[in-house]
Design a protein around this motif. Structure first.
Motif, PDB file in Angstrom:
ATOM      1  N   LEU A   1      50.543  33.553  22.929  1.00  0.00           N
ATOM      2  CA  LEU A   1      49.590  33.369  24.031  1.00  0.00           C
ATOM      3  C   LEU A   1      49.631  34.547  25.004  1.00  0.00           C
ATOM      4  N   ASP A   2      48.472  35.102  25.297  1.00  0.00           N
ATOM      5  CA  ASP A   2      48.437  36.161  26.313  1.00  0.00           C
ATOM      6  C   ASP A   2      48.285  35.514  27.692  1.00  0.00           C
ATOM      7  N   ARG A   3      48.184  36.361  28.733  1.00  0.00           N
ATOM      8  CA  ARG A   3      48.193  35.848  30.104  1.00  0.00           C
ATOM      9  C   ARG A   3      47.054  34.853  30.355  1.00  0.00           C
ATOM     10  N   SER A   4      45.857  35.200  29.891  1.00  0.00           N
ATOM     11  CA  SER A   4      44.730  34.302  30.192  1.00  0.00           C
ATOM     12  C   SER A   4      44.862  32.975  29.418  1.00  0.00           C
ATOM     13  N   GLN A   5      45.433  33.066  28.238  1.00  0.00           N
ATOM     14  CA  GLN A   5      45.636  31.827  27.457  1.00  0.00           C
ATOM     15  C   GLN A   5      46.710  30.951  28.108  1.00  0.00           C
ATOM     16  N   LEU A   6      47.720  31.601  28.686  1.00  0.00           N
ATOM     17  CA  LEU A   6      48.753  30.828  29.381  1.00  0.00           C
ATOM     18  C   LEU A   6      48.151  30.121  30.601  1.00  0.00           C
ATOM     19  N   ARG A   7      47.270  30.840  31.307  1.00  0.00           N
ATOM     20  CA  ARG A   7      46.625  30.251  32.479  1.00  0.00           C
ATOM     21  C   ARG A   7      45.745  29.067  32.054  1.00  0.00           C
ATOM     22  N   SER A   8      45.013  29.274  30.992  1.00  0.00           N
ATOM     23  CA  SER A   8      44.119  28.221  30.494  1.00  0.00           C
ATOM     24  C   SER A   8      44.940  26.993  30.044  1.00  0.00           C
ATOM     25  N   LEU A   9      46.070  27.252  29.407  1.00  0.00           N
ATOM     26  CA  LEU A   9      46.935  26.140  28.971  1.00  0.00           C
ATOM     27  C   LEU A   9      47.424  25.354  30.198  1.00  0.00           C
ATOM     28  N   GLY A  10      47.801  26.082  31.229  1.00  0.00           N
ATOM     29  CA  GLY A  10      48.251  25.435  32.465  1.00  0.00           C
ATOM     30  C   GLY A  10      47.179  24.514  33.015  1.00  0.00           C
ATOM     31  N   GLN A  11      45.953  24.981  32.999  1.00  0.00           N
ATOM     32  CA  GLN A  11      44.857  24.163  33.523  1.00  0.00           C
ATOM     33  C   GLN A  11      44.662  22.906  32.678  1.00  0.00           C
TER      34      GLN A  11
ATOM     35  N   VAL B   1      58.773  20.635  38.160  1.00  0.00           N
ATOM     36  CA  VAL B   1      57.449  20.213  38.648  1.00  0.00           C
ATOM     37  C   VAL B   1      57.364  20.474  40.156  1.00  0.00           C
ATOM     38  N   ARG B   2      58.417  20.130  40.862  1.00  0.00           N
ATOM     39  CA  ARG B   2      58.386  20.223  42.334  1.00  0.00           C
ATOM     40  C   ARG B   2      58.459  21.666  42.834  1.00  0.00           C
ATOM     41  N   ASN B   3      59.045  22.568  42.032  1.00  0.00           N
ATOM     42  CA  ASN B   3      59.256  23.947  42.505  1.00  0.00           C
ATOM     43  C   ASN B   3      58.381  24.969  41.784  1.00  0.00           C
ATOM     44  N   SER B   4      57.178  24.575  41.423  1.00  0.00           N
ATOM     45  CA  SER B   4      56.320  25.536  40.717  1.00  0.00           C
ATOM     46  C   SER B   4      55.017  25.780  41.464  1.00  0.00           C
ATOM     47  N   GLY B   5      54.966  25.367  42.705  1.00  0.00           N
ATOM     48  CA  GLY B   5      53.756  25.597  43.503  1.00  0.00           C
ATOM     49  C   GLY B   5      52.587  24.725  43.075  1.00  0.00           C
ATOM     50  N   LEU B   6      52.896  23.589  42.506  1.00  0.00           N
ATOM     51  CA  LEU B   6      51.828  22.680  42.070  1.00  0.00           C
ATOM     52  C   LEU B   6      51.350  21.839  43.249  1.00  0.00           C
ATOM     53  N   SER B   7      50.091  21.414  43.195  1.00  0.00           N
ATOM     54  CA  SER B   7      49.564  20.558  44.253  1.00  0.00           C
ATOM     55  C   SER B   7      50.235  19.181  44.160  1.00  0.00           C
ATOM     56  N   VAL B   8      50.114  18.416  45.233  1.00  0.00           N
ATOM     57  CA  VAL B   8      50.711  17.078  45.242  1.00  0.00           C
ATOM     58  C   VAL B   8      50.121  16.227  44.121  1.00  0.00           C
ATOM     59  N   GLU B   9      48.828  16.373  43.938  1.00  0.00           N
ATOM     60  CA  GLU B   9      48.152  15.603  42.876  1.00  0.00           C
ATOM     61  C   GLU B   9      48.706  15.962  41.496  1.00  0.00           C
ATOM     62  N   GLN B  10      48.860  17.265  41.261  1.00  0.00           N
ATOM     63  CA  GLN B  10      49.377  17.725  39.963  1.00  0.00           C
ATOM     64  C   GLN B  10      50.804  17.225  39.747  1.00  0.00           C
ATOM     65  N   GLN B  11      51.599  17.291  40.823  1.00  0.00           N
ATOM     66  CA  GLN B  11      52.992  16.823  40.710  1.00  0.00           C
ATOM     67  C   GLN B  11      53.023  15.340  40.364  1.00  0.00           C
ATOM     68  N   ARG B  12      52.183  14.579  41.098  1.00  0.00           N
ATOM     69  CA  ARG B  12      52.161  13.128  40.868  1.00  0.00           C
ATOM     70  C   ARG B  12      51.776  12.826  39.416  1.00  0.00           C
ATOM     71  N   TYR B  13      50.772  13.559  38.944  1.00  0.00           N
ATOM     72  CA  TYR B  13      50.310  13.341  37.573  1.00  0.00           C
ATOM     73  C   TYR B  13      51.426  13.642  36.547  1.00  0.00           C
ATOM     74  N   LEU B  14      52.032  14.821  36.707  1.00  0.00           N
ATOM     75  CA  LEU B  14      53.048  15.222  35.703  1.00  0.00           C
ATOM     76  C   LEU B  14      54.275  14.316  35.749  1.00  0.00           C
ATOM     77  N   LEU B  15      54.615  13.842  36.927  1.00  0.00           N
ATOM     78  CA  LEU B  15      55.794  12.977  37.012  1.00  0.00           C
ATOM     79  C   LEU B  15      55.500  11.544  36.585  1.00  0.00           C
ATOM     80  N   SER B  16      54.225  11.252  36.412  1.00  0.00           N
ATOM     81  CA  SER B  16      53.899   9.889  35.954  1.00  0.00           C
ATOM     82  C   SER B  16      53.937   9.802  34.437  1.00  0.00           C
TER      83      SER B  16
END
Lengths: 214, 261
Positions: free
Chosen positions: A113-123, A198-213
């Protein structure tokens, strides 16, 4: 000899598959046709057809069917589940041992994965690139990553879930193509639990809540 | 869309395929949450619109296993094993020595198929279960019980009378309509009688049971002068006279049904 056994096995499979295609209970005509087509397996086909006929006659199966399971696990099923987990453990252990014996470097499913693919995967994971880089560099403790997240990641990476699991179990590393300014290659960071990542990656509160659920 | 099956037929190399209704059921179930699927898996009435076919359940378990969703896999596997346990309780004769252990062994062996699914040991056996579950599980059970029966060759006594009043006579006329007894006997009396007949047939020695079902359920002739014709004799690899003797013995035992009731 082994080849012959395999061929015989396959042919029995074929006969049984053909029986399955002939309906829930085969008719006499279908059974007649099948025993002519698979004479070596006529006995098994006949035995199966007789059992299926008896099933169809058996009214008690309907009475049993009307019952809804109580939701409680019966002791025999609990034992079978335990047996399943033990068997699964031995299969996984054997696979890990085979990989280790082959001395094959762990495959990093993020490697292509190149940089843009990594970003897209994150999204797509409802996360961000920082978090994906932690996944890529094995900076998250494998045991703390929820199975459902691993499954989702495997799906997104189009990689077998075992490969993804094996990736996380490896040592933390710095990706080989990462550019750095110092004279020496930087050391990989210490692994952290999933929740901390999850908590230390600069994610929004919503994103954190989602990933931790998950 | 459900992942296609991967087992191939030895005949022509084509892939196994599921029936269209199973494909549709899987398609619908894949989008449902675990609680919904669990409640559907607990329903055993196949006529219920909410019933989840066992073929579909097998696929969902394998799918969860492939995706590392252990919670989903384990809950659905447990539900499927409960169904199998009920089948084994009914189909593995309680009079067999070690019947309880045999049932457990078969259940454990079946569960283990899911443990090796997708591994180097996997022989794709579960694909057959996604095509027609009742056939596949029956074959699985027979394969494991056959050596036990071969050792025993046991003569089974007729079941005890359950006290129900049955006025029907088990005679040639009843046997002649054996095939029509299936499924939907309307009156409770008919159902009681049919259950008794089936229990008694199940209790017959296997050679007599085979002769009876082949002749009176499937309608095969006992024997034929046409050597190419399939008959009960050709299917059992026995002489016509032997089949007739087995039928006579079976009928003699079944006629006791009337006496005990």
């Amino acid at each position: 000899m082994i080849a012959e056994i395999n061929r015989a096995t396959t042919r029995l499979d074929d006969a049984l598959y053909a029986l399955a295609q002939a309906g829930s209970i085969p008719s006499a005509a279908a059974l007649d046709k099948l025993v002519h087509r698979y004479p070596d397996h006529a006995e098994r086909l006949t035995e199966m057809a007789i059992e299926l006929a008896l099933d169809a006659l058996d009214d008690e199966s309907d009475e049993e069917a009307n019952a809804v399971s109580t939701g409680e696990t019966s002791p025999a099923v609990a034992e079978a589940m335990s047996h399943f987990h033990n068997r699964l453990y031995s299969v996984k252990t054997a696979e890990r041992a085979a990989i280790s014996r082959a001395d094959v470097p762990l495959l990093n499913p993020f490697a292509s994965l190149d940089r843009s693919q990594l970003r897209s995967l994150g999204q797509r994971l409802n996360a961000n690139t920082v978090f994906v880089l932690k996944l890529r560099d094995r900076l998250i403790e494998a045991d703390t990553i929820p199975a459902s997240f691993r499954g989702r990641l495997a799906e997104e990476l189009k990689a077998p879930v075992d490969i993804v699991a094996a990736h996380f179990s490896g040592r933390a590393e710095v990706a080989p193509h990462v550019h750095y300014k110092a004279n020496q290659k930087p050391e990989a960071g210490k692994k952290q639990p999933f929740e901390e990542a999850v908590r230390n990656s600069g994610l929004s509160v919503e994103q954190q809540r989602y990933l931790l659920s998950l | 869309m459900a992942q296609p099956l991967t087992k191939t037929k030895g005949d022509d190399g084509t892939l196994y395929t599921r029936f269209p209704e199973i494909e549709a059921a899987i398609e619908a179930a894949l989008g449902q949450d675990l609680d919904r699927l669990s409640s559907r898996a607990a329903i055993r009435d196949r006529k219920s619109s909410d019933h989840l076919a066992s073929e579909c359940l097998v696929h969902l378990i394998r799918d969860a296993h492939r995706h590392g969703d252990e919670k989903r896999r384990d809950r659905l596997l447990s539900a499927l094993l409960e169904r199998c346990h009920a089948i084994l309780n009914k189909k593995v004769d309680g009079d067999l020595p070690n019947a309880v252990m045999l049932r457990k062994q078969i259940l454990n062996d079946f569960g283990a198929l899911f443990a090796i699914d997708g591994s180097a040991e996997d022989k794709l056996e579960l694909d057959y279960f996604e095509v027609r579950f009742n056939h596949a599980f029956q074959n699985f059970r027979i394969t494991r019980l056959r050596p036990v029966f071969a050792l025993l060759e046991k003569e089974v006594e007729l079941p005890e009378a359950s006290g129900e009043t049955v006025e029907s006579e088990l005679d040639n006329e009843v046997l002649a309509r054996l095939a029509t007894l299936r499924g939907d006997a309307s009156s409770p009396e008919d159902r009681v009688f049919r259950n008794q007949v089936v229990r008694a047939i199940n209790a017959l020695p296997s050679d007599e049971r085979e002769a009876l079902i082949l002749v009176h359920y499937f309608g095969f002739k006992i024997e034929s002068e046409d050597l190419d014709e399939t008959t009960a004799a050709t299917l059992c690899r026995a002489r016509g006279r032997t089949i007739q003797n087995r039928l006579n013995r079976a009928k003699a035992k079944l006629s006791r049904l009337k006496e005990v009731s």
